[in-house]
Design a protein around this motif. Structure first.
Motif, PDB file in Angstrom:
ATOM      1  N   LEU A   1       0.883  -1.330  -0.050  1.00 17.14           N
ATOM      2  CA  LEU A   1       0.038   0.083  -0.032  1.00 17.14           C
ATOM      3  C   LEU A   1       0.749   1.203   0.043  1.00 17.14           C
ATOM      4  O   LEU A   1       2.073   1.299   0.323  1.00 17.14           O
ATOM      5  CB  LEU A   1      -0.768  -0.128   1.267  1.00 17.14           C
ATOM      6  N   GLY A   2       0.442   2.473  -0.161  1.00 19.73           N
ATOM      7  CA  GLY A   2       1.079   3.672  -0.441  1.00 19.73           C
ATOM      8  C   GLY A   2       1.179   4.245  -1.586  1.00 19.73           C
ATOM      9  O   GLY A   2       1.859   3.739  -2.309  1.00 19.73           O
ATOM     10  N   GLN A   3       1.052   5.723  -1.472  1.00 18.70           N
ATOM     11  CA  GLN A   3       1.154   6.487  -2.654  1.00 18.70           C
ATOM     12  C   GLN A   3       2.092   7.512  -2.949  1.00 18.70           C
ATOM     13  O   GLN A   3       2.211   8.399  -3.700  1.00 18.70           O
ATOM     14  CB  GLN A   3      -0.260   6.883  -3.198  1.00 18.70           C
ATOM     15  N   GLU A   4       2.556   7.735  -1.699  1.00 16.90           N
ATOM     16  CA  GLU A   4       3.444   9.048  -1.580  1.00 16.90           C
ATOM     17  C   GLU A   4       4.709   8.822  -0.569  1.00 16.90           C
ATOM     18  O   GLU A   4       4.325   8.375   0.645  1.00 16.90           O
ATOM     19  CB  GLU A   4       2.434  10.007  -0.775  1.00 16.90           C
ATOM     20  N   ALA A   5       5.750   9.274  -0.878  1.00 12.07           N
ATOM     21  CA  ALA A   5       6.944   9.363   0.113  1.00 12.07           C
ATOM     22  C   ALA A   5       8.003  10.019  -0.398  1.00 12.07           C
ATOM     23  O   ALA A   5       8.081  10.749  -1.335  1.00 12.07           O
ATOM     24  CB  ALA A   5       7.322   7.856  -0.039  1.00 12.07           C
ATOM     25  N   ALA A   6       9.214  10.093   0.532  1.00 11.50           N
ATOM     26  CA  ALA A   6      10.220  10.889   0.127  1.00 11.50           C
ATOM     27  C   ALA A   6      11.484  10.253   1.123  1.00 11.50           C
ATOM     28  O   ALA A   6      11.247   9.294   1.958  1.00 11.50           O
ATOM     29  CB  ALA A   6      10.377  12.234   0.962  1.00 11.50           C
TER      30      ALA A   6
END
Length: 322
Positions: free
Chosen positions: A59-64
């Motif tokens: 899962l997950g759509q966004e990160a840095a």
């Protein structure tokens, strides 16, 4: 590496901490060691199965984070570069392989947690106010869920443009937050009918635009508070999908416009993605956009993060830290 995997759709309990191989980059990809991952409602929709994703998935759509390896065809990135991304699945993990053309550089003056906080919600607020309905100084915007993730940033941007902002929220605490972000008027929709109150606040003229991420419970009344030829921007459905309605209503209510935008179409090219994220990072570095990091969870507590998000217990950004 550790990652949060979904093997079957359902409630927060389906979020499983799994051991998976660290991904290897394809020729056009970079592998990023993730410093922070954003938690968003789209993650909930995918976990529930409302938005279909082939199982199993991370899962997950966004990160840095920081680039640790690059594919053979990647010329724009090098090891050690700080980057961020949105709208690519797989960020609830310690590492992710991401197409290089979808990564944006994170400048000095913006932290990894700040970058991870705004890639989805921040760019959404940016395209809504600057492109979907390019808000102008002196216009009036109604912003629903104004203390939420996108709502707070929307209010700040609209205020920065010089527009009048009428905000709707559910509690006194959230009303105070909306005022702090720059809302001119705040309506507690739990105590007052926002349609009647908006009409009162505008002297019956109506607003130029409604930014609605709530959907089912607000959409119809939202149409009723628009000025003739006003624009309904329906960008989400946290209360559920809007039921079908006859388009003839738009002419009867004053030749209204309705649009249902999504971020993917406003960052479709690498150039637009980087221009939008760059504008956003500049606002943050210059102190023109204030972020509210509500809660930071270890990656292993993704289930609790989802429970808090769905329980409407939060007013700022939720992050997972691998």
């Amino acid at each position: 590496m550790k990652a949060i995997q979904v093997k079957q759709t359902g409630g927060p309990e389906v979020l499983q901490l799994a051991d998976l191989p660290i991904p290897q980059p394809k020729p056009n990809e970079a592998v990023v060691k993730i410093a922070a991952s954003g938690v968003n409602f789209i993650d909930v929709y995918q976990r529930e199965g409302r938005y279909k994703v082939p199982l199993p998935f991370v899962l997950g759509q966004e990160a840095a984070g920081t680039v640790t390896s690059v594919g053979a065809d990647v010329k724009s990135l090098k090891l050690g570069d700080r980057v961020a991304w949105s709208s690519i699945l797989g960020s609830y993990a310690e590492y992710a392989a991401v197409p290089a053309e979808r990564l944006v550089p994170v400048p000095q003056g913006v932290s990894d947690q700040q970058a991870a906080s705004v890639m989805l919600q921040g760019m959404t607020a940016h395209y809504l106010t600057y492109d979907t309905y390019p808000l102008q100084r002196g216009e009036t915007a109604l912003v629903h869920a104004a203390a939420g993730g996108v709502g707070r940033l929307l209010v700040q941007m609209a205020h920065g443009i010089g527009a009048r902002v009428i905000a709707t929220v559910s509690t006194e605490e959230k009303a105070e937050l909306a005022k702090q972000e720059g809302a001119n008027d705040v309506i507690l929709y739990t105590e007052r009918d926002f349609e009647a109150e908006t009409k009162r606040l505008t002297g019956g003229k109506g607003v130029d635009v409604v930014y609605d991420g709530v959907g089912k419970t607000t959409f119809e009344k939202g149409l009723n508070v628009l000025r003739p030829r006003g624009t309904m921007v329906l960008f989400g459905g946290s209360s559920g999908p809007v039921p079908p309605f006859d388009l003839i209503q738009l002419s009867q209510k004053g030749s209204l416009y309705v649009t249902r935008p999504t971020l993917v179409n406003y960052i479709a090219t690498t150039e637009e993605l980087r221009a939008r994220s760059s504008a956003l990072f500049k606002m943050i570095a210059e102190g023109k956009l204030k972020l509210r990091l509500e809660h930071v969870y270890p990656l292993s507590e993704a289930e609790q993060a989802h429970r808090d998000l769905e329980g409407r217990k939060t007013t700022g950004k939720l992050l997972l830290i691998p």
